[in-house]
Design a protein around this motif. Structure first.
Motif, PDB file in Angstrom:
ATOM      1  N   MET A   1       0.613  -1.380   0.013  1.00 39.66           N
ATOM      2  CA  MET A   1      -0.269  -0.253  -0.125  1.00 39.66           C
ATOM      3  C   MET A   1       1.068   1.567   0.430  1.00 39.66           C
ATOM      4  O   MET A   1       1.526   1.529   0.548  1.00 39.66           O
ATOM      5  N   ASP A   2       0.564   2.372  -1.095  1.00 39.29           N
ATOM      6  CA  ASP A   2       0.867   3.313  -0.647  1.00 39.29           C
ATOM      7  C   ASP A   2       0.433   4.580   0.444  1.00 39.29           C
ATOM      8  O   ASP A   2      -0.489   4.866  -0.557  1.00 39.29           O
ATOM      9  N   CYS A   3       1.256   4.731   0.986  1.00 39.61           N
ATOM     10  CA  CYS A   3       0.842   5.381   2.346  1.00 39.61           C
ATOM     11  C   CYS A   3       1.979   6.495   2.374  1.00 39.61           C
ATOM     12  O   CYS A   3       1.721   7.325   4.136  1.00 39.61           O
ATOM     13  N   GLN A   4       2.712   7.263   1.410  1.00 38.29           N
ATOM     14  CA  GLN A   4       3.756   8.227   1.405  1.00 38.29           C
ATOM     15  C   GLN A   4       3.525   9.275   2.262  1.00 38.29           C
ATOM     16  O   GLN A   4       3.258  10.310   2.794  1.00 38.29           O
ATOM     17  N   HIS A   5       2.090   9.153   1.697  1.00 37.24           N
ATOM     18  CA  HIS A   5       1.533  10.963   1.581  1.00 37.24           C
ATOM     19  C   HIS A   5       0.428  11.354   2.775  1.00 37.24           C
ATOM     20  O   HIS A   5       0.314  12.019   3.330  1.00 37.24           O
ATOM     21  N   LEU A   6       1.191  10.379   3.663  1.00 39.39           N
ATOM     22  CA  LEU A   6       0.020  10.503   4.592  1.00 39.39           C
ATOM     23  C   LEU A   6       1.400  10.734   5.607  1.00 39.39           C
ATOM     24  O   LEU A   6       1.145  11.212   6.986  1.00 39.39           O
ATOM     25  N   ASP A   7       2.081  10.628   5.744  1.00 37.70           N
ATOM     26  CA  ASP A   7       3.987  10.441   6.044  1.00 37.70           C
ATOM     27  C   ASP A   7       3.361  12.048   7.174  1.00 37.70           C
ATOM     28  O   ASP A   7       4.507  12.488   8.622  1.00 37.70           O
ATOM     29  N   GLU A   8       3.647  13.148   6.576  1.00 40.31           N
ATOM     30  CA  GLU A   8       3.207  14.424   6.973  1.00 40.31           C
ATOM     31  C   GLU A   8       1.680  15.037   8.273  1.00 40.31           C
ATOM     32  O   GLU A   8       2.004  15.330   9.241  1.00 40.31           O
ATOM     33  N   GLY A  20     -10.439  16.753  11.776  1.00 39.74           N
ATOM     34  CA  GLY A  20     -11.737  17.419  10.354  1.00 39.74           C
ATOM     35  C   GLY A  20     -11.226  15.822   9.127  1.00 39.74           C
ATOM     36  O   GLY A  20     -10.699  14.818   9.987  1.00 39.74           O
ATOM     37  N   GLU A  21     -11.187  16.084   8.190  1.00 40.93           N
ATOM     38  CA  GLU A  21     -10.731  14.630   7.836  1.00 40.93           C
ATOM     39  C   GLU A  21      -9.967  14.310   7.671  1.00 40.93           C
ATOM     40  O   GLU A  21      -9.248  12.897   7.471  1.00 40.93           O
ATOM     41  N   ALA A  22      -8.567  14.849   7.098  1.00 43.57           N
ATOM     42  CA  ALA A  22      -7.386  14.413   7.553  1.00 43.57           C
ATOM     43  C   ALA A  22      -6.721  13.039   8.889  1.00 43.57           C
ATOM     44  O   ALA A  22      -6.355  12.504   8.723  1.00 43.57           O
ATOM     45  N   CYS A  23      -7.532  14.126   9.938  1.00 44.57           N
ATOM     46  CA  CYS A  23      -7.824  12.971  11.080  1.00 44.57           C
ATOM     47  C   CYS A  23      -8.340  11.914  11.357  1.00 44.57           C
ATOM     48  O   CYS A  23      -8.038  10.704  11.326  1.00 44.57           O
ATOM     49  N   ALA A  24      -9.335  12.060  10.434  1.00 42.81           N
ATOM     50  CA  ALA A  24     -10.549  10.608  10.120  1.00 42.81           C
ATOM     51  C   ALA A  24      -9.557   9.348   9.228  1.00 42.81           C
ATOM     52  O   ALA A  24      -9.639   8.275   9.190  1.00 42.81           O
ATOM     53  N   ILE A  25      -9.298  10.303   7.635  1.00 43.67           N
ATOM     54  CA  ILE A  25      -8.378   9.526   7.061  1.00 43.67           C
ATOM     55  C   ILE A  25      -7.139   8.436   7.634  1.00 43.67           C
ATOM     56  O   ILE A  25      -7.128   7.169   7.491  1.00 43.67           O
ATOM     57  N   VAL A  26      -6.395   9.355   9.041  1.00 45.42           N
ATOM     58  CA  VAL A  26      -5.395   9.384   9.457  1.00 45.42           C
ATOM     59  C   VAL A  26      -5.710   7.491  10.199  1.00 45.42           C
ATOM     60  O   VAL A  26      -5.239   6.246  10.552  1.00 45.42           O
ATOM     61  N   ARG A  27      -7.111   8.295  10.928  1.00 43.71           N
ATOM     62  CA  ARG A  27      -7.237   7.461  12.004  1.00 43.71           C
ATOM     63  C   ARG A  27      -8.348   5.928  11.602  1.00 43.71           C
ATOM     64  O   ARG A  27      -7.559   4.285  12.384  1.00 43.71           O
ATOM     65  N   GLU A  28      -8.659   6.030  10.205  1.00 41.12           N
ATOM     66  CA  GLU A  28      -9.269   5.313   9.165  1.00 41.12           C
ATOM     67  C   GLU A  28      -7.981   4.332   9.204  1.00 41.12           C
ATOM     68  O   GLU A  28      -8.028   2.746   8.562  1.00 41.12           O
ATOM     69  N   TYR A  36       3.751  -0.211   7.672  1.00 38.41           N
ATOM     70  CA  TYR A  36       4.218   1.041   6.835  1.00 38.41           C
ATOM     71  C   TYR A  36       4.231   2.465   7.908  1.00 38.41           C
ATOM     72  O   TYR A  36       4.693   2.939   8.730  1.00 38.41           O
ATOM     73  N   CYS A  37       2.653   2.360   7.918  1.00 41.97           N
ATOM     74  CA  CYS A  37       1.963   3.284   8.898  1.00 41.97           C
ATOM     75  C   CYS A  37       2.803   3.266  10.517  1.00 41.97           C
ATOM     76  O   CYS A  37       2.819   4.166  11.585  1.00 41.97           O
TER      77      CYS A  37
END
Ligand SMILES: [Zn+2]
Length: 75
Positions: A1-8, A20-28, A36-37
């Motif tokens: 899975m490519d999750c490098q976009h979550l690095d920051e 908001g949305e970013a938090c929900a995406i990371v948590r999910e 990796y994450c």
């Protein structure tokens, strides 16, 4: 899975400043136990932990301090 976009997001997630949305995406995403994450999250946790440590002041040992002062006075 490519999750490098979550690095920051990991540090922000740990500091709970991610909203908001970013938090929900990371948590999910983390709920899926992506190795990796999870590894990146651990690294982020360590970095944040180290940053939050109070800077330790180094105190000279009193005996050495006295010696040093004596040596300086002699000059
Ligand atoms: Zn991932």
């Amino acid at each position: 899975m490519d999750c490098q976009h979550l690095d920051e997001y990991y540090e922000l997630c740990i500091l709970e400043t991610l909203t908001g949305e970013a938090c929900a995406i990371v948590r999910e995403h983390l709920a899926n136990r992506c190795p990796y994450c999870l590894a990146r999250l651990r690294e982020a946790a360590r970095a944040v932990y180290l940053l939050c440590q109070p800077a330790r002041t180094v105190r000279p040992d009193p005996k050495r301090k006295a010696q040093l002062l004596r040596r300086l006075q002699r000059k």
